[in-house]
Write a protein that holds these residues in place. Sequence first.
Motif, PDB file in Angstrom:
ATOM      1  N   ASN A  58       0.805  -6.547 -11.720  1.00  0.00           N
ATOM      2  CA  ASN A  58      -0.506  -7.222 -11.601  1.00  0.00           C
ATOM      3  C   ASN A  58      -0.942  -7.691 -10.215  1.00  0.00           C
ATOM      4  N   ASN A  59      -0.093  -7.570  -9.193  1.00  0.00           N
ATOM      5  CA  ASN A  59      -0.538  -7.964  -7.853  1.00  0.00           C
ATOM      6  C   ASN A  59      -1.704  -7.098  -7.382  1.00  0.00           C
ATOM      7  N   THR A  60      -1.571  -5.800  -7.544  1.00  0.00           N
ATOM      8  CA  THR A  60      -2.623  -4.889  -7.079  1.00  0.00           C
ATOM      9  C   THR A  60      -3.881  -5.061  -7.923  1.00  0.00           C
ATOM     10  N   ALA A 117      11.163   5.695 -10.648  1.00  0.00           N
ATOM     11  CA  ALA A 117      10.123   5.862  -9.627  1.00  0.00           C
ATOM     12  C   ALA A 117      10.648   6.706  -8.464  1.00  0.00           C
ATOM     13  N   GLY A 130       6.293  -5.623  -1.190  1.00  0.00           N
ATOM     14  CA  GLY A 130       7.258  -6.705  -1.306  1.00  0.00           C
ATOM     15  C   GLY A 130       7.925  -7.033   0.014  1.00  0.00           C
ATOM     16  N   TYR A 132      -3.735   1.388  -9.555  1.00  0.00           N
ATOM     17  CA  TYR A 132      -2.618   1.303 -10.485  1.00  0.00           C
ATOM     18  C   TYR A 132      -1.901  -0.015 -10.210  1.00  0.00           C
ATOM     19  N   THR A 133      -1.403  -0.632 -11.254  1.00  0.00           N
ATOM     20  CA  THR A 133      -0.606  -1.852 -11.095  1.00  0.00           C
ATOM     21  C   THR A 133       0.508  -1.855 -12.116  1.00  0.00           C
ATOM     22  N   HIS A 134       1.658  -2.393 -11.748  1.00  0.00           N
ATOM     23  CA  HIS A 134       2.743  -2.556 -12.721  1.00  0.00           C
ATOM     24  C   HIS A 134       2.961  -4.030 -13.030  1.00  0.00           C
ATOM     25  N   GLY A 188       7.745  -4.660   2.703  1.00  0.00           N
ATOM     26  CA  GLY A 188       7.879  -3.401   3.445  1.00  0.00           C
ATOM     27  C   GLY A 188       6.591  -2.924   4.115  1.00  0.00           C
ATOM     28  N   GLY A 189       5.494  -3.619   3.869  1.00  0.00           N
ATOM     29  CA  GLY A 189       4.237  -3.246   4.524  1.00  0.00           C
ATOM     30  C   GLY A 189       3.670  -1.934   4.021  1.00  0.00           C
ATOM     31  N   THR A 202      -0.415  -3.444  -2.225  1.00  0.00           N
ATOM     32  CA  THR A 202       0.433  -4.631  -2.150  1.00  0.00           C
ATOM     33  C   THR A 202       1.874  -4.164  -2.031  1.00  0.00           C
ATOM     34  N   ASN A 253       3.183  -0.593  -3.180  1.00  0.00           N
ATOM     35  CA  ASN A 253       4.115   0.183  -2.362  1.00  0.00           C
ATOM     36  C   ASN A 253       5.364   0.440  -3.199  1.00  0.00           C
ATOM     37  N   TRP A 254       5.590   1.686  -3.527  1.00  0.00           N
ATOM     38  CA  TRP A 254       6.810   2.082  -4.244  1.00  0.00           C
ATOM     39  C   TRP A 254       7.602   3.014  -3.343  1.00  0.00           C
ATOM     40  N   TRP A 255       8.742   2.575  -2.937  1.00  0.00           N
ATOM     41  CA  TRP A 255       9.588   3.411  -2.088  1.00  0.00           C
ATOM     42  C   TRP A 255       8.794   3.926  -0.879  1.00  0.00           C
ATOM     43  N   TYR A 256       8.063   3.010  -0.244  1.00  0.00           N
ATOM     44  CA  TYR A 256       7.318   3.281   1.011  1.00  0.00           C
ATOM     45  C   TYR A 256       6.065   4.123   0.831  1.00  0.00           C
ATOM     46  N   ILE A 269      13.074   1.003 -13.832  1.00  0.00           N
ATOM     47  CA  ILE A 269      11.863   1.556 -13.244  1.00  0.00           C
ATOM     48  C   ILE A 269      12.102   2.007 -11.805  1.00  0.00           C
TER      49      ILE A 269
HETATM   50  C1  LIG Z   1       9.689   0.959  -8.345  1.00  0.00           C
HETATM   51  C2  LIG Z   1       9.326  -0.042  -7.281  1.00  0.00           C
HETATM   52  C3  LIG Z   1       9.554   0.281  -5.945  1.00  0.00           C
HETATM   53  C4  LIG Z   1       9.186  -0.620  -4.933  1.00  0.00           C
HETATM   54  N1  LIG Z   1       9.386  -0.247  -3.613  1.00  0.00           N
HETATM   55  C5  LIG Z   1       8.968  -1.101  -2.636  1.00  0.00           C
HETATM   56  C6  LIG Z   1       9.108  -0.730  -1.257  1.00  0.00           C
HETATM   57  O1  LIG Z   1       9.603   0.349  -0.906  1.00  0.00           O
HETATM   58  N2  LIG Z   1       8.663  -1.614  -0.314  1.00  0.00           N
HETATM   59  C7  LIG Z   1       8.113  -2.819  -0.642  1.00  0.00           C
HETATM   60  O2  LIG Z   1       7.730  -3.567   0.246  1.00  0.00           O
HETATM   61  N3  LIG Z   1       7.963  -3.191  -1.939  1.00  0.00           N
HETATM   62  C8  LIG Z   1       8.372  -2.371  -2.934  1.00  0.00           C
HETATM   63  N4  LIG Z   1       8.207  -2.753  -4.252  1.00  0.00           N
HETATM   64  C9  LIG Z   1       7.564  -4.044  -4.551  1.00  0.00           C
HETATM   65  C10 LIG Z   1       6.087  -3.863  -4.874  1.00  0.00           C
HETATM   66  O3  LIG Z   1       5.405  -3.074  -3.898  1.00  0.00           O
HETATM   67  C11 LIG Z   1       5.347  -5.202  -4.928  1.00  0.00           C
HETATM   68  O4  LIG Z   1       5.987  -6.075  -5.818  1.00  0.00           O
HETATM   69  C12 LIG Z   1       3.894  -4.993  -5.352  1.00  0.00           C
HETATM   70  O5  LIG Z   1       3.104  -6.131  -5.024  1.00  0.00           O
HETATM   71  C13 LIG Z   1       3.776  -4.712  -6.849  1.00  0.00           C
HETATM   72  O6  LIG Z   1       2.427  -4.457  -7.176  1.00  0.00           O
HETATM   73  P1  LIG Z   1       1.902  -4.572  -8.681  1.00  0.00           P
HETATM   74  O7  LIG Z   1       2.161  -6.004  -9.115  1.00  0.00           O
HETATM   75  O8  LIG Z   1       0.442  -4.273  -8.596  1.00  0.00           O
HETATM   76  O9  LIG Z   1       2.654  -3.599  -9.505  1.00  0.00           O
HETATM   77  C14 LIG Z   1       8.599  -1.876  -5.264  1.00  0.00           C
HETATM   78  C15 LIG Z   1       8.398  -2.191  -6.619  1.00  0.00           C
HETATM   79  C16 LIG Z   1       8.755  -1.304  -7.617  1.00  0.00           C
HETATM   80  C17 LIG Z   1       8.548  -1.668  -9.060  1.00  0.00           C
END
Ligand SMILES: Cc1cc2nc3c(=O)[nH]c(=O)nc-3n(C[C@H](O)[C@H](O)[C@H](O)COP(=O)(O)O)c2cc1C
Length: 155
Positions: A14-16, A50, A111, A10-12, A113-114, A109, A81-84, A46
């Motif tokens: 595009n990083n993943t 989420a 932001g 899944y990606t929102h 938080g690992g 992927t 990673n969404w909310w860990y 979002i």
């Molecule tokens: C709803 C939401 C929650 C997120 N929660 C975290 C988090 O808890 N820790 C973190 O490191 N990054 C968090 N991020 C950042 C994403 O993990 C990061 O930007 C990721 O690369 C997005 O992947 P995507 O481009 O495939 O959607 C969050 C992003 C979103 C949209």
Amino acid sequence: LEKKILIAYYTHSNNTEKLAKAIQNKTGGVLHKITLKTPYPSGRSISDQAKKEIDAGFKPELVSKLDDAETYDVVFVGSPNWWYTIAPPVTTFLSENDFAGKVVVPFYTHGGGGAGSIEEDIAKLCEGAKIQVGLSVYGDGFNDAQIDTWLKKVI
Ligand SMILES: Cc1cc2nc3c(=O)[nH]c(=O)nc-3n(C[C@H](O)[C@H](O)[C@H](O)COP(=O)(O)O)c2cc1C
């Protein structure tokens, strides 16, 4: 015999997806984009949605079902990673498919938080599978060598 490989993600933002495509390129596996029936809003709301969905264990409906899950030997599972933890669409995907007896390989992927609890959370939803060590990437900051080294360990 060649292993049959699936790369589901899944990606929102595009990083993943970029990471999934790099893994696809190196493994020759089949890409499967996990897609929501009702997409998330763009913009800041979002984040709240989420959080609510994750806290409630909500499984949002997907556009399509995987119809050949049983044919794969190795299943890469990708999420931001969404909310860990994993994004709710990935929870739906893993709940809808039985990967018992298969090798499951997380990738994600974040932001900054690992891993959070992503690898454990994927393992919990893949009962009976062999879970390999995951690949953790900050944003889209992966490189070729990193993926090669990891792939040698996991498949
Ligand atoms: C709803 C939401 C929650 C997120 N929660 C975290 C988090 O808890 N820790 C973190 O490191 N990054 C968090 N991020 C950042 C994403 O993990 C990061 O930007 C990721 O690369 C997005 O992947 P995507 O481009 O495939 O959607 C969050 C992003 C979103 C949209």
